[in-house]
Design an enzyme around this catalytic site. Structure first.
Site, PDB file in Angstrom:
ATOM      1  N   HIS A   2      -2.621  -0.498  -4.166  1.00  0.00           N
ATOM      2  CA  HIS A   2      -2.066  -0.109  -5.464  1.00  0.00           C
ATOM      3  C   HIS A   2      -2.173   1.393  -5.704  1.00  0.00           C
ATOM      4  O   HIS A   2      -1.648   1.903  -6.691  1.00  0.00           O
ATOM      5  CB  HIS A   2      -2.729  -0.897  -6.608  1.00  0.00           C
ATOM      6  CG  HIS A   2      -4.099  -0.452  -6.974  1.00  0.00           C
ATOM      7  ND1 HIS A   2      -5.244  -1.129  -6.595  1.00  0.00           N
ATOM      8  CD2 HIS A   2      -4.538   0.600  -7.704  1.00  0.00           C
ATOM      9  CE1 HIS A   2      -6.298  -0.523  -7.084  1.00  0.00           C
ATOM     10  NE2 HIS A   2      -5.899   0.544  -7.763  1.00  0.00           N
ATOM     11  N   ASP A  17      -4.885  -6.215  -1.556  1.00  0.00           N
ATOM     12  CA  ASP A  17      -4.818  -4.834  -2.058  1.00  0.00           C
ATOM     13  C   ASP A  17      -5.480  -3.873  -1.050  1.00  0.00           C
ATOM     14  O   ASP A  17      -6.597  -3.392  -1.260  1.00  0.00           O
ATOM     15  CB  ASP A  17      -5.518  -4.770  -3.418  1.00  0.00           C
ATOM     16  CG  ASP A  17      -5.270  -3.459  -4.143  1.00  0.00           C
ATOM     17  OD1 ASP A  17      -4.424  -2.668  -3.683  1.00  0.00           O
ATOM     18  OD2 ASP A  17      -5.940  -3.221  -5.175  1.00  0.00           O
ATOM     19  N   GLY A  74     -10.334   5.427 -11.261  1.00  0.00           N
ATOM     20  CA  GLY A  74     -10.437   6.528 -10.324  1.00  0.00           C
ATOM     21  C   GLY A  74     -11.263   6.208  -9.100  1.00  0.00           C
ATOM     22  O   GLY A  74     -11.298   6.979  -8.141  1.00  0.00           O
ATOM     23  N   SER A 103     -10.801   3.318  -7.368  1.00  0.00           N
ATOM     24  CA  SER A 103      -9.997   2.428  -6.533  1.00  0.00           C
ATOM     25  C   SER A 103      -9.864   2.963  -5.119  1.00  0.00           C
ATOM     26  O   SER A 103      -9.682   4.156  -4.895  1.00  0.00           O
ATOM     27  CB  SER A 103      -8.590   2.283  -7.108  1.00  0.00           C
ATOM     28  OG  SER A 103      -8.570   1.405  -8.182  1.00  0.00           O
ATOM     29  N   GLY A 104      -9.930   2.036  -4.171  1.00  0.00           N
ATOM     30  CA  GLY A 104      -9.751   2.399  -2.772  1.00  0.00           C
ATOM     31  C   GLY A 104     -11.028   2.831  -2.093  1.00  0.00           C
ATOM     32  O   GLY A 104     -11.081   2.942  -0.867  1.00  0.00           O
TER      33      GLY A 104
END
Length: 259
Positions: A62, A107, A199, A201-202
């Site tokens: 995402h 994701d 912030g 994410s990932g």
């Protein structure tokens, strides 16, 4: 992390941990020793990631954006000038074929950098696990990022990290109205106050020192009944990662031989 409103489960708006949304910086954590997490990558779209090869970063699907993504490695502060920083363009985005934005399933995304990173004291690779590691409930994990430290908060300029514990998948699934799949895991704090946020994410979730999952989404930040949700690095994902990197490597070798 920063989250976007994703969908509504009953009365719950689920939020992806990316910029422009509702969840941000690490909640309940603290600033890490500068450059003590040299595998961390910062994406200019407001996400994190992990350097897994000299020219590959693993992050959340995402975090894909219409703009050109740039990856900064070797950073502690994303705002200050630092001698160890390397900023590299993304040449190719490889999104897992099963990713569904509406349900935040699968994701996960690979970013092929336009050039190899220089490995040194500030930049190093984070090894992938040898196989799927689905940690037991109560296992302590840690997640780092430049996200916010509260719901709707401001993004952190310096790398933060928080310790969270693995939560029961069935209980987490009940709180998230059935959205938690076997390819996901939940980690947070029973009392709230310790979580990833907008912030983040990932970013890589490390459990027992092993790269176990990728930060994906959550409901607000740091709430007791709504721990952060992560994409578990299953055997299927690990095989996909290896195949994609190997395929690119083989294609590059084939092109080279033609000249």
């Amino acid at each position: 992390m920063k989250l976007h409103t994703l969908t509504t489960l009953g009365a719950l708006p689920l939020l992806l941990l990316i910029p422009g949304g509702l969840c941000g910086k690490i909640v309940g954590g603290k600033e890490v020793v500068p450059h003590s997490r040299p595998f961390m990558a910062y994406l200019n779209v407001g996400c994190g990631g992990a350097l897994i090869e000299e020219n590959w970063v693993l992050t959340a699907a995402h975090c894909n954006n219409e703009t050109n993504i740039k990856v900064t490695l070797g950073a502690h502060s994303i705002d200050e000038t630092e001698p160890g920083k390397q900023t590299i363009d993304v040449e190719k985005k490889v999104i897992y074929k099963g990713f569904v934005w509406a349900t935040h399933g699968h994701d996960i995304m690979l970013l092929k950098l336009s050039q190899k990173a220089e490995l040194n004291d500030f930049v190093s690779k984070l090894p992938l696990p040898s196989g799927e590691a689905d940690p037991a409930v109560g296992t302590e994990c840690r997640i780092a990022g430049w996200g916010a430290n509260e719901y709707n908060g401001k993004q952190s300029s310096k790398l933060q990290e928080v310790r969270v514990t693995v939560k029961d998948r069935e209980k987490c699934n009940a709180n998230y109205n059935g959205e938690i799949t076997k390819n996901m895991m939940c980690a947070g704090d029973d009392n709230g106050g310790h979580d990833s946020c907008q912030g983040d994410s990932g970013g890589p979730l490390l459990c027992n020192g092993i790269f176990t999952a990728v930060a994906s989404f959550g409901y607000r930040c740091g709430l007791p009944k709504y721990p952060g949700v992560y994409t578990l690095l299953t055997d299927d994902y690990l095989n996909w990662i290896k195949e994609e990197i190997e395929q690119f490597r083989n294609n590059t070798l084939s092109i080279t031989k033609e000249f």
